[in-house]
Design a protein around this motif. Structure first.
Motif, PDB file in Angstrom:
ATOM      1  N   ASP A  53       7.633  67.181 -37.868  1.00 46.26           N
ATOM      2  CA  ASP A  53       8.570  67.856 -36.957  1.00 46.26           C
ATOM      3  C   ASP A  53       9.793  68.358 -37.705  1.00 46.26           C
ATOM      4  N   ASP A  54      10.312  67.544 -38.627  1.00 49.86           N
ATOM      5  CA  ASP A  54      11.498  67.942 -39.390  1.00 49.86           C
ATOM      6  C   ASP A  54      11.226  69.171 -40.247  1.00 49.86           C
ATOM      7  N   GLU A  55      10.031  69.235 -40.844  1.00 50.29           N
ATOM      8  CA  GLU A  55       9.681  70.398 -41.658  1.00 50.29           C
ATOM      9  C   GLU A  55       9.575  71.652 -40.799  1.00 50.29           C
ATOM     10  N   ARG A  56       9.015  71.522 -39.613  1.00 46.17           N
ATOM     11  CA  ARG A  56       8.888  72.680 -38.725  1.00 46.17           C
ATOM     12  C   ARG A  56      10.247  73.138 -38.201  1.00 46.17           C
ATOM     13  N   LYS A  57      11.183  72.216 -37.994  1.00 55.42           N
ATOM     14  CA  LYS A  57      12.501  72.569 -37.466  1.00 55.42           C
ATOM     15  C   LYS A  57      13.308  73.431 -38.423  1.00 55.42           C
ATOM     16  N   LYS A  58      13.006  73.370 -39.708  1.00 52.91           N
ATOM     17  CA  LYS A  58      13.753  74.150 -40.699  1.00 52.91           C
ATOM     18  C   LYS A  58      13.611  75.651 -40.481  1.00 52.91           C
ATOM     19  N   CYS A  59      12.586  76.057 -39.759  1.00 54.31           N
ATOM     20  CA  CYS A  59      12.281  77.483 -39.638  1.00 54.31           C
ATOM     21  C   CYS A  59      12.290  77.985 -38.205  1.00 54.31           C
ATOM     22  N   LEU A  60      12.899  77.222 -37.321  1.00 61.24           N
ATOM     23  CA  LEU A  60      12.939  77.667 -35.924  1.00 61.24           C
ATOM     24  C   LEU A  60      13.573  79.043 -35.834  1.00 61.24           C
ATOM     25  N   PRO A  61      13.106  79.922 -34.987  1.00 61.04           N
ATOM     26  CA  PRO A  61      12.152  79.745 -33.908  1.00 61.04           C
ATOM     27  C   PRO A  61      10.695  79.861 -34.347  1.00 61.04           C
ATOM     28  N   ASN A  62      10.440  80.141 -35.620  1.00 58.08           N
ATOM     29  CA  ASN A  62       9.065  80.218 -36.099  1.00 58.08           C
ATOM     30  C   ASN A  62       8.491  78.816 -36.284  1.00 58.08           C
ATOM     31  N   ALA A  63       7.172  78.720 -36.232  1.00 61.74           N
ATOM     32  CA  ALA A  63       6.511  77.429 -36.462  1.00 61.74           C
ATOM     33  C   ALA A  63       6.653  77.018 -37.918  1.00 61.74           C
ATOM     34  N   ILE A  64       6.591  77.992 -38.822  1.00 65.23           N
ATOM     35  CA  ILE A  64       6.808  77.736 -40.249  1.00 65.23           C
ATOM     36  C   ILE A  64       7.579  78.904 -40.833  1.00 65.23           C
ATOM     37  N   CYS A  65       8.100  78.725 -42.032  1.00 62.48           N
ATOM     38  CA  CYS A  65       8.855  79.785 -42.708  1.00 62.48           C
ATOM     39  C   CYS A  65       7.882  80.771 -43.352  1.00 62.48           C
ATOM     40  N   CYS A  66       8.147  82.045 -43.155  1.00 57.89           N
ATOM     41  CA  CYS A  66       7.203  83.060 -43.625  1.00 57.89           C
ATOM     42  C   CYS A  66       7.183  83.214 -45.141  1.00 57.89           C
ATOM     43  N   LEU A  67       8.351  83.181 -45.810  1.00 54.58           N
ATOM     44  CA  LEU A  67       8.354  83.391 -47.261  1.00 54.58           C
ATOM     45  C   LEU A  67       7.543  82.326 -47.993  1.00 54.58           C
ATOM     46  N   PRO A  68       7.771  81.030 -47.771  1.00 55.09           N
ATOM     47  CA  PRO A  68       6.936  80.065 -48.482  1.00 55.09           C
ATOM     48  C   PRO A  68       5.465  80.151 -48.082  1.00 55.09           C
ATOM     49  N   PHE A  69       5.197  80.548 -46.835  1.00 53.25           N
ATOM     50  CA  PHE A  69       3.795  80.696 -46.423  1.00 53.25           C
ATOM     51  C   PHE A  69       3.132  81.841 -47.174  1.00 53.25           C
ATOM     52  N   VAL A  70       3.823  82.974 -47.292  1.00 56.33           N
ATOM     53  CA  VAL A  70       3.266  84.108 -48.043  1.00 56.33           C
ATOM     54  C   VAL A  70       3.012  83.694 -49.492  1.00 56.33           C
ATOM     55  N   LEU A  71       3.952  82.969 -50.098  1.00 57.22           N
ATOM     56  CA  LEU A  71       3.768  82.524 -51.477  1.00 57.22           C
ATOM     57  C   LEU A  71       2.609  81.528 -51.590  1.00 57.22           C
ATOM     58  N   ALA A  72       2.465  80.657 -50.596  1.00 58.39           N
ATOM     59  CA  ALA A  72       1.381  79.667 -50.616  1.00 58.39           C
ATOM     60  C   ALA A  72       0.018  80.335 -50.480  1.00 58.39           C
ATOM     61  N   ILE A  73      -0.112  81.303 -49.575  1.00 58.59           N
ATOM     62  CA  ILE A  73      -1.426  81.951 -49.434  1.00 58.59           C
ATOM     63  C   ILE A  73      -1.710  82.856 -50.631  1.00 58.59           C
ATOM     64  N   ASP A  74      -0.665  83.459 -51.186  1.00 59.54           N
ATOM     65  CA  ASP A  74      -0.853  84.250 -52.403  1.00 59.54           C
ATOM     66  C   ASP A  74      -1.373  83.348 -53.521  1.00 59.54           C
ATOM     67  N   HIS A  75      -0.795  82.177 -53.651  1.00 61.97           N
ATOM     68  CA  HIS A  75      -1.222  81.195 -54.649  1.00 61.97           C
ATOM     69  C   HIS A  75      -2.685  80.787 -54.401  1.00 61.97           C
ATOM     70  N   ALA A  76      -3.030  80.483 -53.161  1.00 64.31           N
ATOM     71  CA  ALA A  76      -4.391  80.056 -52.835  1.00 64.31           C
ATOM     72  C   ALA A  76      -5.399  81.168 -53.107  1.00 64.31           C
ATOM     73  N   LEU A  77      -5.054  82.394 -52.774  1.00 65.69           N
ATOM     74  CA  LEU A  77      -5.977  83.516 -52.958  1.00 65.69           C
ATOM     75  C   LEU A  77      -6.208  83.847 -54.432  1.00 65.69           C
ATOM     76  N   GLN A  78      -5.282  83.471 -55.298  1.00 62.61           N
ATOM     77  CA  GLN A  78      -5.489  83.704 -56.724  1.00 62.61           C
ATOM     78  C   GLN A  78      -6.605  82.814 -57.270  1.00 62.61           C
ATOM     79  N   PHE A  79      -6.852  81.682 -56.615  1.00 64.85           N
ATOM     80  CA  PHE A  79      -7.882  80.765 -57.075  1.00 64.85           C
ATOM     81  C   PHE A  79      -9.216  80.964 -56.359  1.00 64.85           C
ATOM     82  N   PHE A  80      -9.180  81.404 -55.104  1.00 65.38           N
ATOM     83  CA  PHE A  80     -10.419  81.605 -54.357  1.00 65.38           C
ATOM     84  C   PHE A  80     -10.191  82.683 -53.314  1.00 65.38           C
ATOM     85  N   TYR A  81     -10.939  83.761 -53.410  1.00 62.13           N
ATOM     86  CA  TYR A  81     -10.689  84.920 -52.570  1.00 62.13           C
ATOM     87  C   TYR A  81     -10.953  84.676 -51.082  1.00 62.13           C
ATOM     88  N   LYS A  82     -11.659  83.603 -50.738  1.00 63.88           N
ATOM     89  CA  LYS A  82     -11.917  83.297 -49.333  1.00 63.88           C
ATOM     90  C   LYS A  82     -11.049  82.141 -48.839  1.00 63.88           C
TER      91      LYS A  82
END
Length: 177
Positions: free
Chosen positions: A27-56
């Motif tokens: 809950d505390d981690e989600r509160k850092k980015c209210l009103p969003n469920a999560i913060c978009c910048l770290p999410f974009v970086l995380a999926i970019d990181h994941a996609l570099q290792f596996f395209y699916k």
């Protein structure tokens, strides 16, 4: 309005992955980015990181595995710790800042890059995000890739022969060569 980073994660696969990451956060981690469920910048970086290792890496079938979900949550946490509370800059804005700091002397430019409590409070981190090409751009580049296929194949063989060997020890890095 919507931030530029949130605009990058509007596909159904990205929204599904975002929901899985949000479920893995406290809950505390989600509160850092209210009103969003999560913060978009770290999410974009995380999926970019994941996609570099596996395209699916964003496929719902792939993310059905709890270990893979936790891996994406871990990447999100890493990038959230690094970026929450910061201001993302485009390459052009970064260059503009450097040009403004340059005439003020080396100490100001160094403070811009590494931080100095007397001059500037923070430091700049660089992060490159790889975005998918549109189908139009892929068609434009098709001839280039065909003309250079042999060169790319030779480079891939060299890379394969000298790639980093990960054996669980990060320091010092070793290669397979």
């Amino acid at each position: 309005g919507q931030s530029a980073m949130c605009g990058l994660v509007t596909s159904p696969a990205a929204l599904f992955a975002m929901e899985k990451v949000a479920q893995g956060l406290s809950d505390d981690e989600r509160k850092k980015c209210l009103p969003n469920a999560i913060c978009c910048l770290p999410f974009v970086l995380a999926i970019d990181h994941a996609l570099q290792f596996f395209y699916k890496a964003l496929d719902p079938e792939y993310l059905a595995d709890e270990d893979r979900q936790e891996s994406l949550v871990g990447a999100y946490r890493h990038f959230a710790n690094r970026t929450v509370g910061t201001v993302p800059l485009t390459r052009n804005r970064y260059r503009q800042l450097r040009r403004l700091a340059g005439p003020r002397g080396g100490e100001v430019e160094r403070a811009l890059l590494t931080g100095s409590l007397a001059l500037l409070p923070g430091r700049i981190h660089s992060q490159e995000v790889f975005l998918a090409l549109t189908s139009t751009r892929c068609r434009e580049l098709a001839g280039y890739f065909r003309r250079n296929a042999a060169r790319f194949a030779a480079a891939a063989q060299v890379r394969e022969g000298t790639s980093i060997l990960f054996d669980g020890v990060l320091d010092p890095p070793r290669t397979t060569a």
